[in-house]
Design a protein around this motif. Structure first.
Motif, PDB file in Angstrom:
ATOM      1  N   PRO A  69      21.414  82.884 180.724  1.00 17.54           N
ATOM      2  CA  PRO A  69      22.274  83.673 179.832  1.00 17.54           C
ATOM      3  C   PRO A  69      23.437  82.906 179.215  1.00 17.54           C
ATOM      4  CG  PRO A  69      22.669  84.271 182.128  1.00 17.54           C
ATOM      5  CD  PRO A  69      21.480  83.346 182.122  1.00 17.54           C
ATOM      6  N   ASP A  70      24.065  82.001 179.961  1.00 12.21           N
ATOM      7  CA  ASP A  70      25.246  81.343 179.390  1.00 12.21           C
ATOM      8  C   ASP A  70      25.429  79.895 179.828  1.00 12.21           C
ATOM      9  OD1 ASP A  70      25.984  81.859 182.053  1.00 12.21           O
ATOM     10  OD2 ASP A  70      27.188  83.598 181.492  1.00 12.21           O
ATOM     11  N   VAL A  71      25.141  79.560 181.098  1.00  8.77           N
ATOM     12  CA  VAL A  71      25.438  78.218 181.601  1.00  8.77           C
ATOM     13  C   VAL A  71      24.653  77.149 180.847  1.00  8.77           C
ATOM     14  CG1 VAL A  71      25.316  76.685 183.596  1.00  8.77           C
ATOM     15  CG2 VAL A  71      26.105  79.048 183.877  1.00  8.77           C
ATOM     16  N   CYS A  72      23.337  77.318 180.739  1.00  4.57           N
ATOM     17  CA  CYS A  72      22.511  76.295 180.080  1.00  4.57           C
ATOM     18  C   CYS A  72      22.871  76.117 178.608  1.00  4.57           C
ATOM     19  CB  CYS A  72      21.034  76.615 180.239  1.00  4.57           C
ATOM     20  SG  CYS A  72      20.441  76.410 181.946  1.00  4.57           S
ATOM     21  N   PRO A  73      23.049  77.199 177.835  1.00  7.57           N
ATOM     22  CA  PRO A  73      23.475  76.978 176.441  1.00  7.57           C
ATOM     23  C   PRO A  73      24.789  76.204 176.330  1.00  7.57           C
ATOM     24  CG  PRO A  73      22.688  79.219 176.721  1.00  7.57           C
ATOM     25  CD  PRO A  73      22.749  78.610 178.097  1.00  7.57           C
ATOM     26  N   GLU A  74      25.739  76.513 177.218  1.00  8.69           N
ATOM     27  CA  GLU A  74      27.013  75.798 177.182  1.00  8.69           C
ATOM     28  C   GLU A  74      26.823  74.318 177.496  1.00  8.69           C
ATOM     29  OE1 GLU A  74      29.508  77.753 179.962  1.00  8.69           O
ATOM     30  OE2 GLU A  74      29.788  79.556 178.719  1.00  8.69           O
ATOM     31  N   GLN A  75      25.979  74.023 178.487  1.00 12.85           N
ATOM     32  CA  GLN A  75      25.753  72.627 178.862  1.00 12.85           C
ATOM     33  C   GLN A  75      25.027  71.867 177.757  1.00 12.85           C
ATOM     34  OE1 GLN A  75      27.254  71.385 181.622  1.00 12.85           O
ATOM     35  NE2 GLN A  75      28.048  73.471 181.619  1.00 12.85           N
ATOM     36  N   LEU A  76      24.053  72.502 177.124  1.00 10.22           N
ATOM     37  CA  LEU A  76      23.312  71.819 176.059  1.00 10.22           C
ATOM     38  C   LEU A  76      24.178  71.603 174.829  1.00 10.22           C
ATOM     39  CD1 LEU A  76      19.741  73.405 176.290  1.00 10.22           C
ATOM     40  CD2 LEU A  76      20.623  71.318 177.335  1.00 10.22           C
ATOM     41  N   GLU A  77      25.063  72.542 174.538  1.00 12.37           N
ATOM     42  CA  GLU A  77      26.006  72.338 173.434  1.00 12.37           C
ATOM     43  C   GLU A  77      26.949  71.171 173.734  1.00 12.37           C
ATOM     44  OE1 GLU A  77      27.989  76.000 172.752  1.00 12.37           O
ATOM     45  OE2 GLU A  77      26.214  77.011 171.935  1.00 12.37           O
ATOM     46  N   ARG A  78      27.397  71.094 174.976  1.00  9.39           N
ATOM     47  CA  ARG A  78      28.277  69.995 175.383  1.00  9.39           C
ATOM     48  C   ARG A  78      27.547  68.662 175.279  1.00  9.39           C
ATOM     49  NH1 ARG A  78      29.383  67.642 180.657  1.00  9.39           N
ATOM     50  NH2 ARG A  78      27.606  68.864 181.335  1.00  9.39           N
ATOM     51  N   LEU A  79      26.296  68.619 175.742  1.00 10.14           N
ATOM     52  CA  LEU A  79      25.502  67.396 175.638  1.00 10.14           C
ATOM     53  C   LEU A  79      25.268  67.016 174.186  1.00 10.14           C
ATOM     54  CD1 LEU A  79      22.798  67.803 178.443  1.00 10.14           C
ATOM     55  CD2 LEU A  79      24.605  66.097 178.311  1.00 10.14           C
ATOM     56  N   SER A  80      24.987  68.005 173.349  1.00  9.43           N
ATOM     57  CA  SER A  80      24.755  67.726 171.925  1.00  9.43           C
ATOM     58  C   SER A  80      25.997  67.115 171.293  1.00  9.43           C
ATOM     59  CB  SER A  80      24.365  69.015 171.192  1.00  9.43           C
ATOM     60  OG  SER A  80      23.152  69.542 171.692  1.00  9.43           O
ATOM     61  N   ARG A  81      27.161  67.638 171.646  1.00  8.28           N
ATOM     62  CA  ARG A  81      28.412  67.094 171.111  1.00  8.28           C
ATOM     63  C   ARG A  81      28.639  65.670 171.608  1.00  8.28           C
ATOM     64  NH1 ARG A  81      31.670  65.775 167.330  1.00  8.28           N
ATOM     65  NH2 ARG A  81      33.847  65.546 167.952  1.00  8.28           N
ATOM     66  N   ALA A  82      28.367  65.427 172.880  1.00  7.85           N
ATOM     67  CA  ALA A  82      28.525  64.078 173.431  1.00  7.85           C
ATOM     68  C   ALA A  82      27.596  63.096 172.716  1.00  7.85           C
ATOM     69  CB  ALA A  82      28.240  64.084 174.929  1.00  7.85           C
ATOM     70  N   LEU A  83      26.384  63.516 172.427  1.00  3.15           N
ATOM     71  CA  LEU A  83      25.436  62.655 171.719  1.00  3.15           C
ATOM     72  C   LEU A  83      25.940  62.342 170.307  1.00  3.15           C
ATOM     73  CD1 LEU A  83      22.166  64.392 172.900  1.00  3.15           C
ATOM     74  CD2 LEU A  83      22.814  62.044 173.426  1.00  3.15           C
ATOM     75  N   GLU A  84      26.521  63.332 169.642  1.00  2.00           N
ATOM     76  CA  GLU A  84      27.076  63.091 168.307  1.00  2.00           C
ATOM     77  C   GLU A  84      28.211  62.072 168.359  1.00  2.00           C
ATOM     78  OE1 GLU A  84      28.232  66.950 167.068  1.00  2.00           O
ATOM     79  OE2 GLU A  84      26.193  67.637 166.636  1.00  2.00           O
ATOM     80  N   LEU A  85      29.038  62.166 169.395  1.00  2.00           N
ATOM     81  CA  LEU A  85      30.134  61.207 169.541  1.00  2.00           C
ATOM     82  C   LEU A  85      29.601  59.798 169.771  1.00  2.00           C
ATOM     83  CD1 LEU A  85      32.514  63.310 171.826  1.00  2.00           C
ATOM     84  CD2 LEU A  85      32.886  62.718 169.424  1.00  2.00           C
ATOM     85  N   LEU A  86      28.552  59.670 170.571  1.00  2.00           N
ATOM     86  CA  LEU A  86      27.961  58.357 170.826  1.00  2.00           C
ATOM     87  C   LEU A  86      27.304  57.804 169.570  1.00  2.00           C
ATOM     88  CD1 LEU A  86      26.425  59.100 174.327  1.00  2.00           C
ATOM     89  CD2 LEU A  86      28.286  57.502 173.860  1.00  2.00           C
ATOM     90  N   GLU A  87      26.643  58.670 168.815  1.00  4.84           N
ATOM     91  CA  GLU A  87      25.966  58.218 167.588  1.00  4.84           C
ATOM     92  C   GLU A  87      26.964  57.795 166.519  1.00  4.84           C
ATOM     93  OE1 GLU A  87      21.985  61.062 168.008  1.00  4.84           O
ATOM     94  OE2 GLU A  87      23.701  61.718 166.823  1.00  4.84           O
TER      95      GLU A  87
END
Length: 206
Positions: free
Chosen positions: A82-100
């Motif tokens: 319901p909420d934990v996984c979407p929040e974690q994947l959004e955080r990971l997506s943002r981290a990947l954008e910062l690395l890229e």
């Protein structure tokens, strides 16, 4: 005889520079020693050792060998979360954008392994992951295969009782694992880490 002012200033600057350089060198040595101790500790945990066989969203069988040569951020979750996984994947997506956004860094492969293979088939993973980073790779398999991979990373997984509609929640460890190009476990990140902190840590390991 007393040195002229400009000579005294030059000597003072040289001494200050030497002291600062020595301090920076000692700090660098200390950080390297701490990192080596940290790596030895992580390797002693033997997380992620051994191979695995799972299927990606196109039906292709994937093993650990497929990811050798790449940095990998690996997360265990499920699409009905319901909420934990979407929040974690959004955080990971943002981290990947910062690395890229930083030139010269090697690409990172984000991987999502379901802990709910009964409901998360290839189509469900495709629909779910398209809302996050475009390079997210979803992996699923039989319940036995998924349990084996989760056990290799010591990820806790427990499905709750179904409700009247047959829906249920899967309780699981909320951790993201960093694997280096040799397939070695290098670090793990809990939900308290921000995207900026995660990206900074991955850069440091690189």
């Amino acid at each position: 005889p007393q040195l002229p002012l400009r000579h005294r200033l030059a000597v003072t600057a040289a001494v200050t520079f030497t002291v600062a350089a020595g301090w920076l060198y000692l700090r660098h040595q200390k950080e390297q020693q701490q990192q080596q101790r940290h790596l030895r500790h992580l390797r002693s945990l033997s997380l992620g050792q051994g191979d695995f066989q799972l299927q990606d969203t196109s039906g292709r069988t994937r093993s650990k060998a497929d990811f050798l040569g790449s940095w990998v951020l690996l997360y265990f979750g499920f699409t009905h979360c319901p909420d934990v996984c979407p929040e974690q994947l959004e955080r990971l997506s943002r981290a990947l954008e910062l690395l890229e956004a930083q030139p010269g860094l090697p690409p990172v492969q984000p991987v999502f392994v379901t802990v709910d293979p009964q409901r998360d088939d290839m189509a469900a993973l495709r629909r779910y992951l398209r809302d996050f980073h475009p390079r997210f790779l979803g992996l699923t398999g039989s319940p036995g295969q998924v349990r084996e991979v989760a056990a290799r990373f010591r990820v806790y997984v427990s499905a709750g009782p179904p409700d009247s509609d047959g829906d249920y929640v899967v309780d699981h460890s909320v951790l993201t694992f960093l694997l280096d190009p040799d397939g070695m476990f290098r670090d793990c990140y809990g939900s308290a880490r921000t995207a900026e902190e995660l990206a900074r840590s991955v850069r440091g390991h690189m």
